[in-house]
Design a protein around this motif. Structure first.
Motif, PDB file in Angstrom:
ATOM      1  N   GLN A 130      -8.149   9.677   3.670  1.00 57.96           N
ATOM      2  CA  GLN A 130      -7.685   8.456   3.029  1.00 57.96           C
ATOM      3  C   GLN A 130      -8.767   7.375   3.114  1.00 57.96           C
ATOM      4  O   GLN A 130      -9.346   7.152   4.179  1.00 57.96           O
ATOM      5  CB  GLN A 130      -6.403   7.960   3.710  1.00 57.96           C
ATOM      6  CG  GLN A 130      -5.235   8.908   3.588  1.00 57.96           C
ATOM      7  CD  GLN A 130      -4.812   9.098   2.143  1.00 57.96           C
ATOM      8  OE1 GLN A 130      -4.814   8.162   1.354  1.00 57.96           O
ATOM      9  NE2 GLN A 130      -4.467  10.327   1.783  1.00 57.96           N
ATOM     10  N   THR A 158      -9.092   0.333   3.648  1.00 57.44           N
ATOM     11  CA  THR A 158      -8.795  -0.786   2.748  1.00 57.44           C
ATOM     12  C   THR A 158     -10.081  -1.410   2.215  1.00 57.44           C
ATOM     13  O   THR A 158     -10.139  -1.824   1.064  1.00 57.44           O
ATOM     14  CB  THR A 158      -7.929  -1.855   3.446  1.00 57.44           C
ATOM     15  OG1 THR A 158      -8.582  -2.287   4.636  1.00 57.44           O
ATOM     16  CG2 THR A 158      -6.556  -1.315   3.777  1.00 57.44           C
ATOM     17  N   ILE A 165     -11.295   0.743  -0.613  1.00 56.31           N
ATOM     18  CA  ILE A 165     -10.463   0.514  -1.802  1.00 56.31           C
ATOM     19  C   ILE A 165     -10.865  -0.799  -2.465  1.00 56.31           C
ATOM     20  O   ILE A 165     -11.020  -0.858  -3.695  1.00 56.31           O
ATOM     21  CB  ILE A 165      -8.964   0.514  -1.442  1.00 56.31           C
ATOM     22  CG1 ILE A 165      -8.530   1.910  -0.995  1.00 56.31           C
ATOM     23  CG2 ILE A 165      -8.126   0.054  -2.634  1.00 56.31           C
ATOM     24  CD1 ILE A 165      -7.116   1.980  -0.446  1.00 56.31           C
ATOM     25  N   SER A 216      -3.823   1.612  -9.880  1.00 57.50           N
ATOM     26  CA  SER A 216      -3.500   2.599  -8.855  1.00 57.50           C
ATOM     27  C   SER A 216      -4.121   2.202  -7.513  1.00 57.50           C
ATOM     28  O   SER A 216      -3.473   2.297  -6.453  1.00 57.50           O
ATOM     29  CB  SER A 216      -3.996   3.978  -9.286  1.00 57.50           C
ATOM     30  OG  SER A 216      -3.822   4.921  -8.264  1.00 57.50           O
ATOM     31  N   LEU A 217      -5.371   1.758  -7.545  1.00 59.02           N
ATOM     32  CA  LEU A 217      -6.030   1.321  -6.315  1.00 59.02           C
ATOM     33  C   LEU A 217      -5.373   0.070  -5.738  1.00 59.02           C
ATOM     34  O   LEU A 217      -5.214  -0.056  -4.516  1.00 59.02           O
ATOM     35  CB  LEU A 217      -7.515   1.070  -6.569  1.00 59.02           C
ATOM     36  CG  LEU A 217      -8.369   2.306  -6.813  1.00 59.02           C
ATOM     37  CD1 LEU A 217      -9.771   1.915  -7.270  1.00 59.02           C
ATOM     38  CD2 LEU A 217      -8.437   3.167  -5.564  1.00 59.02           C
ATOM     39  N   LYS A 225      -2.334   1.175  -3.915  1.00 58.50           N
ATOM     40  CA  LYS A 225      -2.688   1.760  -2.612  1.00 58.50           C
ATOM     41  C   LYS A 225      -3.042   0.661  -1.611  1.00 58.50           C
ATOM     42  O   LYS A 225      -2.669   0.732  -0.442  1.00 58.50           O
ATOM     43  CB  LYS A 225      -3.877   2.713  -2.756  1.00 58.50           C
ATOM     44  CG  LYS A 225      -3.532   4.039  -3.372  1.00 58.50           C
ATOM     45  CD  LYS A 225      -4.768   4.919  -3.435  1.00 58.50           C
ATOM     46  CE  LYS A 225      -4.443   6.219  -4.125  1.00 58.50           C
ATOM     47  NZ  LYS A 225      -5.616   7.108  -4.203  1.00 58.50           N
ATOM     48  N   ALA A 243      -1.017  -0.321   1.867  1.00 60.00           N
ATOM     49  CA  ALA A 243      -1.696  -0.251   3.164  1.00 60.00           C
ATOM     50  C   ALA A 243      -1.499  -1.520   3.981  1.00 60.00           C
ATOM     51  O   ALA A 243      -1.750  -1.526   5.177  1.00 60.00           O
ATOM     52  CB  ALA A 243      -3.183   0.007   2.964  1.00 60.00           C
TER      53      ALA A 243
END
Length: 83
Positions: free
Chosen positions: A4, A7, A10, A74-75, A78, A82
């Protein structure tokens, strides 16, 4: 080790996507502005093939922008998950 992304990774991907989207939008704006313009050696007639090519390029560019925007959303999801 986890597969994964962090952050921070991302956030960096979102920043990179924002830059890519901005560049594609700039190019799209340039293409829209030039659409149908005659070349310097033209007699004032735009060939159908040339116009079709320009329109196809603009449509393809917009499709890429749409995909990048979906990836960005989408990011963002996520990143928000988080938190």
């Amino acid at each position: 080790m986890s597969d994964q992304p962090t952050t921070e990774e991302i956030r960096q991907r979102i920043t990179d996507l924002d830059a890519e989207i901005a560049e594609l939008r700039r190019l799209d704006g340039d293409a829209q502005a030039r659409r149908g313009e005659d070349g310097g050696e033209s007699e004032g007639i735009i060939e159908n093939e040339e116009l079709a090519t320009e329109l196809t390029g603009i449509a393809e560019n917009q499709a890429v922008i749409d995909v990048l925007l979906q990836r960005r959303e989408s990011l963002e999801a996520k990143l928000n998950a988080a938190k």
